[in-house]
Design a protein around this motif. Structure first.
Motif, PDB file in Angstrom:
ATOM      1  N   ILE A  33       1.592 -11.324 -10.662  1.00 18.73           N
ATOM      2  CA  ILE A  33       1.630 -12.642 -10.034  1.00 18.73           C
ATOM      3  C   ILE A  33       2.783 -12.650  -9.035  1.00 18.73           C
ATOM      4  N   ASP A  34       2.466 -12.974  -7.795  1.00 17.63           N
ATOM      5  CA  ASP A  34       3.486 -13.020  -6.753  1.00 17.63           C
ATOM      6  C   ASP A  34       4.439 -14.184  -6.976  1.00 17.63           C
ATOM      7  N   SER A  35       5.625 -14.075  -6.410  1.00 17.39           N
ATOM      8  CA  SER A  35       6.574 -15.189  -6.431  1.00 17.39           C
ATOM      9  C   SER A  35       5.931 -16.381  -5.737  1.00 17.39           C
ATOM     10  N   CYS A  36       6.305 -17.567  -6.171  1.00 15.58           N
ATOM     11  CA  CYS A  36       5.767 -18.784  -5.577  1.00 15.58           C
ATOM     12  C   CYS A  36       6.779 -19.908  -5.794  1.00 15.58           C
ATOM     13  N   ARG A  37       6.446 -21.086  -5.330  1.00 13.98           N
ATOM     14  CA  ARG A  37       7.297 -22.260  -5.561  1.00 13.98           C
ATOM     15  C   ARG A  37       7.234 -22.650  -7.038  1.00 13.98           C
ATOM     16  N   LEU A  38       8.309 -23.259  -7.529  1.00 10.68           N
ATOM     17  CA  LEU A  38       8.374 -23.648  -8.935  1.00 10.68           C
ATOM     18  C   LEU A  38       7.221 -24.572  -9.313  1.00 10.68           C
ATOM     19  N   GLY A  39       6.914 -25.547  -8.488  1.00  6.03           N
ATOM     20  CA  GLY A  39       5.820 -26.472  -8.801  1.00  6.03           C
ATOM     21  C   GLY A  39       4.498 -25.749  -8.986  1.00  6.03           C
ATOM     22  N   GLU A  40       4.231 -24.755  -8.137  1.00  8.65           N
ATOM     23  CA  GLU A  40       3.001 -23.969  -8.257  1.00  8.65           C
ATOM     24  C   GLU A  40       3.023 -23.112  -9.516  1.00  8.65           C
ATOM     25  N   ALA A  41       4.185 -22.577  -9.853  1.00  6.41           N
ATOM     26  CA  ALA A  41       4.317 -21.755 -11.054  1.00  6.41           C
ATOM     27  C   ALA A  41       4.060 -22.593 -12.302  1.00  6.41           C
ATOM     28  N   VAL A  42       4.594 -23.805 -12.325  1.00  9.19           N
ATOM     29  CA  VAL A  42       4.368 -24.710 -13.466  1.00  9.19           C
ATOM     30  C   VAL A  42       2.882 -25.013 -13.589  1.00  9.19           C
ATOM     31  N   GLN A  43       2.238 -25.322 -12.480  1.00  3.25           N
ATOM     32  CA  GLN A  43       0.806 -25.610 -12.499  1.00  3.25           C
ATOM     33  C   GLN A  43       0.021 -24.416 -13.033  1.00  3.25           C
ATOM     34  N   PHE A  44       0.345 -23.225 -12.553  1.00  3.75           N
ATOM     35  CA  PHE A  44      -0.383 -22.038 -12.989  1.00  3.75           C
ATOM     36  C   PHE A  44      -0.225 -21.814 -14.487  1.00  3.75           C
ATOM     37  N   VAL A  45       1.000 -21.813 -14.973  1.00  3.40           N
ATOM     38  CA  VAL A  45       1.235 -21.531 -16.396  1.00  3.40           C
ATOM     39  C   VAL A  45       0.615 -22.623 -17.275  1.00  3.40           C
ATOM     40  N   ALA A  46       0.715 -23.876 -16.848  1.00  5.81           N
ATOM     41  CA  ALA A  46       0.145 -24.975 -17.634  1.00  5.81           C
ATOM     42  C   ALA A  46      -1.369 -24.866 -17.748  1.00  5.81           C
ATOM     43  N   ASP A  54      -3.655 -15.054 -21.218  1.00  2.03           N
ATOM     44  CA  ASP A  54      -2.864 -15.255 -22.423  1.00  2.03           C
ATOM     45  C   ASP A  54      -1.441 -15.551 -21.968  1.00  2.03           C
ATOM     46  N   VAL A  55      -0.976 -16.771 -22.206  1.00  2.00           N
ATOM     47  CA  VAL A  55       0.337 -17.186 -21.719  1.00  2.00           C
ATOM     48  C   VAL A  55       1.343 -17.409 -22.849  1.00  2.00           C
ATOM     49  N   ARG A  56       1.038 -16.926 -24.036  1.00  5.51           N
ATOM     50  CA  ARG A  56       1.948 -17.154 -25.175  1.00  5.51           C
ATOM     51  C   ARG A  56       3.360 -16.651 -24.898  1.00  5.51           C
ATOM     52  N   ALA A  57       3.506 -15.591 -24.140  1.00  8.65           N
ATOM     53  CA  ALA A  57       4.830 -15.019 -23.858  1.00  8.65           C
ATOM     54  C   ALA A  57       5.320 -15.356 -22.445  1.00  8.65           C
ATOM     55  N   ALA A  58       4.622 -16.242 -21.761  1.00 13.59           N
ATOM     56  CA  ALA A  58       4.963 -16.537 -20.369  1.00 13.59           C
ATOM     57  C   ALA A  58       6.282 -17.294 -20.241  1.00 13.59           C
ATOM     58  N   MET A  59       6.967 -17.008 -19.149  1.00 15.50           N
ATOM     59  CA  MET A  59       8.151 -17.777 -18.777  1.00 15.50           C
ATOM     60  C   MET A  59       8.231 -17.837 -17.266  1.00 15.50           C
ATOM     61  N   VAL A  60       8.818 -18.911 -16.792  1.00 14.01           N
ATOM     62  CA  VAL A  60       9.014 -19.107 -15.362  1.00 14.01           C
ATOM     63  C   VAL A  60      10.511 -19.079 -15.097  1.00 14.01           C
ATOM     64  N   LEU A  61      10.924 -18.165 -14.235  1.00  8.80           N
ATOM     65  CA  LEU A  61      12.326 -18.043 -13.839  1.00  8.80           C
ATOM     66  C   LEU A  61      12.487 -18.631 -12.450  1.00  8.80           C
ATOM     67  N   TYR A  62      13.551 -19.414 -12.248  1.00 13.33           N
ATOM     68  CA  TYR A  62      13.807 -20.018 -10.934  1.00 13.33           C
ATOM     69  C   TYR A  62      15.288 -20.314 -10.785  1.00 13.33           C
ATOM     70  N   ARG A  71       9.286 -22.230 -20.491  1.00 14.86           N
ATOM     71  CA  ARG A  71       8.273 -21.598 -21.331  1.00 14.86           C
ATOM     72  C   ARG A  71       6.960 -22.367 -21.165  1.00 14.86           C
ATOM     73  N   VAL A  72       5.924 -21.901 -21.823  1.00 13.80           N
ATOM     74  CA  VAL A  72       4.592 -22.507 -21.685  1.00 13.80           C
ATOM     75  C   VAL A  72       4.621 -23.995 -22.015  1.00 13.80           C
ATOM     76  N   ARG A  73       5.220 -24.338 -23.135  1.00 11.55           N
ATOM     77  CA  ARG A  73       5.255 -25.748 -23.554  1.00 11.55           C
ATOM     78  C   ARG A  73       5.985 -26.603 -22.510  1.00 11.55           C
ATOM     79  N   ASP A  74       7.059 -26.071 -21.940  1.00 10.54           N
ATOM     80  CA  ASP A  74       7.784 -26.801 -20.893  1.00 10.54           C
ATOM     81  C   ASP A  74       6.872 -27.065 -19.702  1.00 10.54           C
ATOM     82  N   CYS A  75       6.140 -26.037 -19.292  1.00 10.81           N
ATOM     83  CA  CYS A  75       5.224 -26.171 -18.152  1.00 10.81           C
ATOM     84  C   CYS A  75       4.136 -27.189 -18.452  1.00 10.81           C
ATOM     85  N   GLU A  76       3.609 -27.165 -19.653  1.00 10.35           N
ATOM     86  CA  GLU A  76       2.577 -28.134 -20.036  1.00 10.35           C
ATOM     87  C   GLU A  76       3.124 -29.560 -19.996  1.00 10.35           C
ATOM     88  N   GLN A  77       4.349 -29.750 -20.493  1.00 13.61           N
ATOM     89  CA  GLN A  77       4.969 -31.078 -20.466  1.00 13.61           C
ATOM     90  C   GLN A  77       5.209 -31.536 -19.030  1.00 13.61           C
TER      91      GLN A  77
END
Length: 90
Positions: A33-46, A54-62, A71-77
């Motif tokens: 997955i290429d780097s992107c804006r945080l908002g787009e990353a949150v949308q993708f992971v959510a 499978d996003v159980r181990a996913a994290m977004v760094l920014y 983490r996934v739950r953060d993105c979903e929220q």
């Protein structure tokens, strides 16, 4: 996530982000997955599990090194609370 942390993430929505730990079930390896804006990353992971990832181990760094990761739950929220506001580029 606290309300304060969610508001800070919304404010940072245009910062560059990197998504790690997403498993592509077709190749059974980390998805490229290429780097992107945080908002787009949150949308993708959510929403990635809907696409079959499978996003159980996913994290977004920014932000600066040492900034908190999402983490996934953060993105979903964040996506549930702010939705498309995360995608605005203002």
């Amino acid at each position: 996530m606290t309300e304060e942390a969610m508001a800070a993430a919304l404010e940072a929505r245009n910062k560059e982000a990197q998504i790690l730990g997403v498993l592509d079930p077709t190749t059974k390896s980390d998805a490229a997955i290429d780097s992107c804006r945080l908002g787009e990353a949150v949308q993708f992971v959510a929403n990635a599990s809907i696409l079959g990832y499978d996003v159980r181990a996913a994290m977004v760094l920014y932000g600066e090194p040492g900034s908190p990761s999402l983490r996934v739950r953060d993105c979903e929220q964040l996506w549930a609370k702010y939705g498309e506001a995360l995608l605005r580029q203002d």
